[in-house]
Design an enzyme around this catalytic site. Structure first.
Site, PDB file in Angstrom:
ATOM      1  CG  ASP A   1      -2.813   5.221  -4.203  1.00 20.51           C
ATOM      2  OD1 ASP A   1      -2.136   5.156  -3.159  1.00 20.51           O
ATOM      3  OD2 ASP A   1      -2.727   6.158  -5.027  1.00 20.51           O
TER       4      ASP A   1
ATOM      5  CG  HIS B   1      -2.246   0.676   0.981  1.00 22.04           C
ATOM      6  ND1 HIS B   1      -2.470   1.511  -0.082  1.00 22.04           N
ATOM      7  CD2 HIS B   1      -3.413   0.648   1.675  1.00 22.04           C
ATOM      8  CE1 HIS B   1      -3.719   1.969  -0.038  1.00 22.04           C
ATOM      9  NE2 HIS B   1      -4.307   1.455   1.014  1.00 22.04           N
TER      10      HIS B   1
END
Length: 517
Positions: A492, A488
């Site tokens: 995204d 992450h």
């Protein structure tokens, strides 16, 4: 004048520590003589002389940390002030054996050394897994002598000539460095009469100064221990012969397991030391068995845990209707087999779908390097393969340029090499994205762990018939759950979902692959 610089010692390694100089200024050295031992976060290794000559100047002292590419010494041609009085190396240790092991004069001329070859980039040491021959055994040229194990794979070392194995210098389970002599054999001899040493067991080739000190810290580790007042006795060393590396000291510092106990006047109750690693192995019961972890298994464990500790790992799920691909396979499997001499499987469709999705979402095909992002403009897909010795991840190169037949052939070759333990370091380095097929073992759903430094891994699962709604009607379809684990920090949530949706669309409508949609 020849410069001695710090070479590239491994992916993501930017600095090393000068652990020990084995020569001094003015010493004469021969080509491939060890001149300095360097230490990284992961391991220690020796640098050797690139040619014959004399050490002119040593620029970096022991214990100092320098970057890759730094000039650490210079050497010139000619003869030095004295022969090189360097410390004995592991490869030299066996030659200092007692006099009774000396070979007869007639066998020394035909004796050859069995050395550890270069088994791959960034690999500096191997573990001797098992000897297939014993002292006194007759061996034929190209006959397997010993199985070696690295961080990534196992491979066999074969006899360079026919003869008799006369000495075994490194025991099973011991670690040897690249270029180290692990055995000797007599060429042209037959039978046990030519045995050089009648030692009942192989000699462990540890440095004499370290063999009796299991808690010997390397210079970089010693500096961390000293500056943070750590208890060296509570740190478990993972280096050669139990030596404590920089990474071991840092791990002990982060966990707090090696902090020295502060003198307390009156302790109301004992302080629990449960989180700390045990100082000695526990006793094994009658119904238990202790087995030493292979280097491959240790590396798997370390890398998977590092991935969890480093990456901001998250998993998103979806499911795909496999009806179209199953129908396509059934329709063309015979024709495909005749033309390409390989069966049409699911993996080729997944590789094609993944490449298509990676082109649309390039962040999933990238990696983090410090504060930078490195985007890959190529598609080397790692394919996770389970073997009896553990999980390996060979790489299918330039998957975007391959046809379905080329992909199936490439995967078949890599799978066969994995099962036979013939994978090289080159076969398993440089992948940009990983596909793991837990479905072959019956897995219905899982969250795969990232393969660092990659930013994404796709988990395939078993195909199971389930009721689904199609055009407002409930029908039975062969469905597969898909799982994308991603970092992450660089990918995204929107990008991760988009990637997985593209893979789903390509699988449910294979014509999109043909039309590059």
């Amino acid at each position: 004048m020849t410069d001695i610089t710090i070479p590239n010692v491994g992916e993501s390694v930017s600095e090393v520590t000068i652990a020990q100089w084995m020569v001094a200024a003015g010493d004469t050295v021969k080509k491939d003589d060890p001149i300095v031992e360097i230490e990284t976060d992961k391991a220690s290794q020796e640098l050797v002389a690139p040619e014959d000559g004399v050490i002119s100047e040593i620029l970096i002292a022991e214990g100092e940390t320098v970057n890759v590419g730094t000039l650490i010494a210079t050497m010139g041609a000619g003869s030095g002030t004295a022969p090189a009085p360097k410390a004995a190396t592991p490869a030299d240790a066996p030659t200092n054996a007692p006099a009774e092991s000396a070979a007869p004069a007639e066998s020394s001329e035909s004796s050859i050394d069995i050395d550890i070859p270069n088994v791959g980039e960034s690999v500096s040491e191997v573990t001797v897994a098992s000897w297939m021959k014993q002292v006194g055994d007759t061996v034929e040229k190209d006959e397997p002598l010993v199985e070696l194990e690295t961080d990534k794979a196992a491979q066999e070392l074969v006899a360079p000539s026919s003869g008799v194995l006369t000495e075994i210098l490194v025991a099973e389970g011991d670690i040897a460095t690249i270029g180290q002599t692990i055995a000797r054999m007599s060429v042209g001899a037959t039978g046990a009469a030519s045995v050089v040493s009648a030692a009942p067991a192989p000699v462990k080739t540890a440095d004499a100064g370290d063999a009796s000190d299991d808690a010997h810290p390397m210079p970089a580790a010693a500096k961390i221990i000293r500056e943070n007042d750590l208890d060296v006795g509570k740190i478990v060393g993972t280096g050669k012969d139990g030596r404590i590396l920089k990474a071991d000291a840092l791990q002990a510092l982060e966990s707090g397991a090696a902090k020295k106990s502060a003198p307390v006047a009156a302790a109301p109750k004992p302080v629990s030391t449960a989180p700390a690693a045990p100082s000695a192995p526990r006793e094994v019961g009658e119904r238990e068995e202790r087995v030493r972890m292979s280097r491959l298994r240790q590396t798997i464990a370390r890398r998977l845990k590092d991935a969890q500790n480093t990456a901001a790992m998250l998993t998103t799920f979806n499911e795909a209707d496999m009806s179209e691909i199953m129908a396509l396979r059934s329709k063309y499997k015979e024709v495909f087999l005749k033309k390409h001499d390989v069966k049409l499987g699911f993996m080729s469709f997944f590789v094609k779908a993944v490449v298509q999705a990676l082109k649309e979402v390039p962040s999933v095909n990238a990696e983090i390097d410090g504060t930078d992002i490195i985007y890959k403009n190529f598609y080397d897909i790692s394919i996770a393969v389970g073997t009896p010795k553990g999980l390996v991840v060979p790489v299918l190169r330039d998957a975007d340029t391959l046809s379905l037949g080329g992909i199936e052939k490439g995967i078949g070759v890599l799978g066969a090499k994995a099962r036979d333990g013939q994978l090289s370091m080159d076969d398993m380095s440089g992948g940009t994205f990983t596909i793991s097929n837990g479905g072959v073992y019956g897995s219905l759903m899982s969250s795969p762990i990232l393969n660092p430094p990659q930013s994404g891994i796709l988990g395939m699962h078993t195909i199971q018939k389930r009721p689904v709604v199609v055009n407002d009607a409930i029908v039975i379809r062969p469905m597969m759950y898909l799982a994308l684990s991603y970092d992450h920090r660089i990918v995204d949530g929107k990008e991760a979902v988009t990637f997985l949706v593209r893979v789903k669309e390509c699988l449910e409508d294979p014509e999109r692959l043909l039309l590059d949609l």
